[in-house]
Scaffold this motif. Structure first.
Motif, mmCIF file in Angstrom:
data_model
loop_
_atom_site.group_PDB
_atom_site.id
_atom_site.type_symbol
_atom_site.label_atom_id
_atom_site.label_comp_id
_atom_site.label_asym_id
_atom_site.label_seq_id
_atom_site.Cartn_x
_atom_site.Cartn_y
_atom_site.Cartn_z
ATOM 1 N N LYS A 42 -13.185 -12.948 47.830
ATOM 2 C CA LYS A 42 -11.905 -13.280 47.203
ATOM 3 C C LYS A 42 -11.561 -14.718 47.570
ATOM 4 C CE LYS A 42 -7.996 -11.427 48.702
ATOM 5 N NZ LYS A 42 -6.862 -10.533 48.915
ATOM 6 N N CYS A 64 -1.684 -11.176 40.839
ATOM 7 C CA CYS A 64 -2.598 -10.826 39.743
ATOM 8 C C CYS A 64 -3.679 -11.889 39.556
ATOM 9 C CB CYS A 64 -1.837 -10.588 38.446
ATOM 10 S SG CYS A 64 -1.009 -12.042 37.759
ATOM 11 N N ASP A 67 -5.792 -11.923 43.683
ATOM 12 C CA ASP A 67 -6.514 -10.742 44.174
ATOM 13 C C ASP A 67 -7.812 -10.470 43.415
ATOM 14 O OD1 ASP A 67 -5.610 -9.662 41.770
ATOM 15 O OD2 ASP A 67 -4.794 -7.840 42.677
ATOM 16 N N ASN A 68 -8.184 -11.347 42.493
ATOM 17 C CA ASN A 68 -9.433 -11.153 41.752
ATOM 18 C C ASN A 68 -10.626 -11.223 42.703
ATOM 19 O OD1 ASN A 68 -7.859 -10.947 39.503
ATOM 20 N ND2 ASN A 68 -8.421 -12.918 38.651
ATOM 21 N N LEU A 80 -16.988 -11.289 38.059
ATOM 22 C CA LEU A 80 -15.650 -11.686 38.449
ATOM 23 C C LEU A 80 -14.731 -10.631 37.854
ATOM 24 C CD1 LEU A 80 -13.782 -13.741 39.791
ATOM 25 C CD2 LEU A 80 -13.694 -14.957 37.608
ATOM 26 N N SER A 81 -14.033 -9.891 38.728
ATOM 27 C CA SER A 81 -13.250 -8.741 38.289
ATOM 28 C C SER A 81 -11.789 -8.887 38.661
ATOM 29 C CB SER A 81 -13.777 -7.459 38.948
ATOM 30 O OG SER A 81 -15.133 -7.281 38.695
ATOM 31 N N GLU A 82 -10.961 -8.201 37.881
ATOM 32 C CA GLU A 82 -9.546 -8.113 38.211
ATOM 33 C C GLU A 82 -9.404 -7.387 39.541
ATOM 34 O OE1 GLU A 82 -6.828 -9.236 36.809
ATOM 35 O OE2 GLU A 82 -7.487 -9.835 34.817
ATOM 36 N N GLY A 83 -8.438 -7.787 40.329
ATOM 37 C CA GLY A 83 -8.147 -7.091 41.574
ATOM 38 C C GLY A 83 -7.244 -5.902 41.296
ATOM 39 N N LYS A 86 -3.183 -6.536 37.718
ATOM 40 C CA LYS A 86 -3.564 -7.296 36.530
ATOM 41 C C LYS A 86 -2.346 -8.061 36.021
ATOM 42 C CE LYS A 86 -7.191 -4.435 34.509
ATOM 43 N NZ LYS A 86 -7.604 -3.741 33.267
ATOM 44 N N SER A 93 -11.268 -5.002 33.027
ATOM 45 C CA SER A 93 -11.450 -5.010 34.484
ATOM 46 C C SER A 93 -12.436 -6.081 34.925
ATOM 47 C CB SER A 93 -11.918 -3.641 34.971
ATOM 48 O OG SER A 93 -10.891 -2.703 34.776
ATOM 49 N N ILE A 95 -13.840 -9.625 34.218
ATOM 50 C CA ILE A 95 -13.451 -10.850 33.513
ATOM 51 C C ILE A 95 -14.676 -11.565 32.970
ATOM 52 C CG2 ILE A 95 -12.311 -13.092 33.779
ATOM 53 C CD1 ILE A 95 -10.712 -11.748 36.128
#
Length: 158
Positions: A42, A64, A67-68, A80-83, A86, A93, A95
């Motif tokens: 992170k 939002c 926290d990815n 690379l994902s959403e934490g 959102k 979910s 990115i």
């Protein structure tokens, strides 16, 4: 008889105190970044030098964004994902999903695409300044309004 018993006890203690020397092989840079299969990171700090001032890119951002999670896989792919939070509930979910590479001298990681603060950086190269199992920090050039800026980004293992 006592002498024989004493010798056996003494030999038993010597055997029990034997030092076990296990060679610990240092981890490669790929293992530090991706573990044996994958490792999550992170962004915990990010600054850019702008007009002589150091601007913190992370401190005032909403959760939002901060926290990815960047997951580096040992097969040199990444997500690379959403934490947990959102910014827009309809956002996917994941990115972006693509590949990464590592050069050893100087140590640098290249990622096909990085998105942070809704800013897309195509093919950024992070020159790694520090790296260990818990954190790595790198510098990359960011182009903004026709000007190049050096951004220093710190990633912390999750």
């Amino acid at each position: 008889m006592k002498k024989i018993l004493f010798v056996f006890v003494f030999l038993g203690l010597l055997a029990g105190c034997k030092s076990s020397s296990t060679d610990v092989t240092p981890k490669t840079n790929v293992e530090l970044l991706a573990g044996t299969s994958s490792k999550k990171w992170k962004v915990t700090d990010g600054t850019v030098l702008y007009s002589g001032l150091t601007v913190n890119l992370v401190s005032n951002q909403p959760p939002c964004v901060t926290d990815n999670i960047l997951t580096l896989f040992a097969d040199k792919t990444y997500e690379l994902s959403e934490g947990a939070v959102k910014c827009n509930m309809t956002d996917p979910s994941v990115i972006v999903k693509s590949t990464w590479s590592l050069e050893e001298s100087p140590l640098k990681i290249s990622i096909n695409k990085f998105i942070f603060l809704d800013y897309v950086i195509d093919n950024p190269v992070f020159i790694i300044k520090t790296i260990d199992e818990k954190q790595f920090t790198g510098e990359t050039l960011v182009k903004y309004n026709g000007n190049n800026y050096v951004a220093t980004i710190t990633f912390t293992a999750q």
